[in-house]
Scaffold this active site. Sequence first.
Site, mmCIF file in Angstrom:
data_model
loop_
_atom_site.group_PDB
_atom_site.id
_atom_site.type_symbol
_atom_site.label_atom_id
_atom_site.label_comp_id
_atom_site.label_asym_id
_atom_site.label_seq_id
_atom_site.Cartn_x
_atom_site.Cartn_y
_atom_site.Cartn_z
ATOM 1 N N ASP A 1 65.547 21.190 41.104
ATOM 2 C CA ASP A 1 65.196 19.861 40.568
ATOM 3 C C ASP A 1 63.752 19.893 40.089
ATOM 4 O O ASP A 1 62.869 20.456 40.745
ATOM 5 C CB ASP A 1 65.370 18.792 41.645
ATOM 6 C CG ASP A 1 65.072 17.395 41.121
ATOM 7 O OD1 ASP A 1 65.998 16.763 40.584
ATOM 8 O OD2 ASP A 1 63.909 16.951 41.243
ATOM 9 N N ASN B 1 58.325 12.223 30.466
ATOM 10 C CA ASN B 1 58.992 11.267 29.574
ATOM 11 C C ASN B 1 58.158 10.013 29.363
ATOM 12 O O ASN B 1 58.055 9.498 28.235
ATOM 13 C CB ASN B 1 60.354 10.892 30.157
ATOM 14 C CG ASN B 1 61.404 11.966 29.922
ATOM 15 O OD1 ASN B 1 61.327 12.729 28.973
ATOM 16 N ND2 ASN B 1 62.392 12.024 30.805
ATOM 17 N N HIS C 1 60.600 11.033 25.247
ATOM 18 C CA HIS C 1 61.792 11.799 25.614
ATOM 19 C C HIS C 1 61.939 13.089 24.816
ATOM 20 O O HIS C 1 62.551 14.049 25.294
ATOM 21 C CB HIS C 1 63.041 10.925 25.448
ATOM 22 C CG HIS C 1 63.146 9.852 26.485
ATOM 23 N ND1 HIS C 1 63.601 10.113 27.759
ATOM 24 C CD2 HIS C 1 62.841 8.533 26.454
ATOM 25 C CE1 HIS C 1 63.590 8.994 28.466
ATOM 26 N NE2 HIS C 1 63.126 8.016 27.702
ATOM 27 N N ASP D 1 62.781 16.605 26.413
ATOM 28 C CA ASP D 1 63.876 17.484 25.978
ATOM 29 C C ASP D 1 63.358 18.886 25.681
ATOM 30 O O ASP D 1 63.999 19.887 26.045
ATOM 31 C CB ASP D 1 64.549 16.907 24.734
ATOM 32 C CG ASP D 1 65.380 15.664 25.030
ATOM 33 O OD1 ASP D 1 65.615 15.376 26.223
ATOM 34 O OD2 ASP D 1 65.783 14.984 24.067
ATOM 35 N N ASP E 1 67.594 16.358 34.950
ATOM 36 C CA ASP E 1 66.572 17.388 35.158
ATOM 37 C C ASP E 1 66.962 18.290 36.328
ATOM 38 O O ASP E 1 66.110 18.797 37.045
ATOM 39 C CB ASP E 1 65.202 16.747 35.402
ATOM 40 C CG ASP E 1 65.182 15.848 36.633
ATOM 41 O OD1 ASP E 1 66.268 15.538 37.164
ATOM 42 O OD2 ASP E 1 64.080 15.478 37.083
ATOM 43 N N ARG F 1 60.215 34.903 43.223
ATOM 44 C CA ARG F 1 59.589 35.373 41.982
ATOM 45 C C ARG F 1 59.823 34.370 40.848
ATOM 46 O O ARG F 1 58.897 34.055 40.078
ATOM 47 C CB ARG F 1 60.158 36.732 41.611
ATOM 48 C CG ARG F 1 59.561 37.338 40.348
ATOM 49 C CD ARG F 1 60.225 38.661 40.011
ATOM 50 N NE ARG F 1 61.657 38.469 39.761
ATOM 51 C CZ ARG F 1 62.475 39.480 39.492
ATOM 52 N NH1 ARG F 1 62.037 40.723 39.482
ATOM 53 N NH2 ARG F 1 63.756 39.241 39.261
#
Length: 304
Positions: A178, A186, A191, A195, A221, A241
């Site tokens: 997440d 945003n 937006h 994107d 997301d 990593r």
Amino acid sequence: MFNPSLPLQDLLNAMPDATLVVDSEGQILICNHLLEELFGYPPRYLEGEMVSRLIPQEQRSAHHQHIQQYMQTPQRRMMGAVMTLYGQKSQGDTFPVDIMLSPLVLDDNKLVICTVRDMTDIKQMQDALTEGLKRERQLARIDALTGCANRRAFMELAEYELERCSRYQRPFSLAYLDLDNFKQVNDLHGHLAGDNLLQNIARRLQSCLRSSDTVARIGGDEFVLLLPETPQNVAKFMLDRLHRQLLEEMAKQHCPVTFSIGVLSCTQAPEHIDHLLKMVDELMYSIKQKGKNAIRYCHFPAIL
């Protein structure tokens, strides 16, 4: 030898399709002008030739045996029965055909009337339709924004991995990723910037993982990573990593986004993929509650 009469020639020339008559050995006795035109031969050139001349070179050696087998119990074969037939023209070009076979006994001679239809246009339409359907199936499994697998594709692949784990005891790992602070991007930059960031992260994820791994976007997301043949120690090396590389990329862009990642490694398959997702989602959410930007690993079944 059978000697065709003029009325039979007139009859063949009146046929709407390319037509020829062969004997039990596969020799062409008579054909109409449509067949000569279709295969590119001058009038009456094919009479006395073997019908194998009209099929691709690589198939000719086996064709005589096919004729002998067919003539033992000749039966009418309608068009559409075999959809993988090809003819060869006089210049050597091959093209798809459909063929109807009609056995005939005339003056104690076993003959076969062969009607040949050029399927080039139909084959092209079929290929275009098949390719279109293939693209539609691919699009139905691809996230339009990032080009990653979507939820549907992920669920199918994860079900397959659960089956492998259950049947063959093959380990795999699942990571739920997440983006922290993504809303700030945003809100501050719009937006479109958000994107672009998602696309950049998706590319980074795909470039850092193995070709056997799957990156899927399953929410605004949120990404999941499916890592086949990956026990926990290997997953930890890979994802520690990856986390560093993602943070370095965000720092270069002066972006406030960090990453909360829950990782579940399985040596035994959960009952259902929904159960798996719920567990790894809870791992990720526990990181969110404790300050974000970290990785939490867990094993299924839990090792006490």
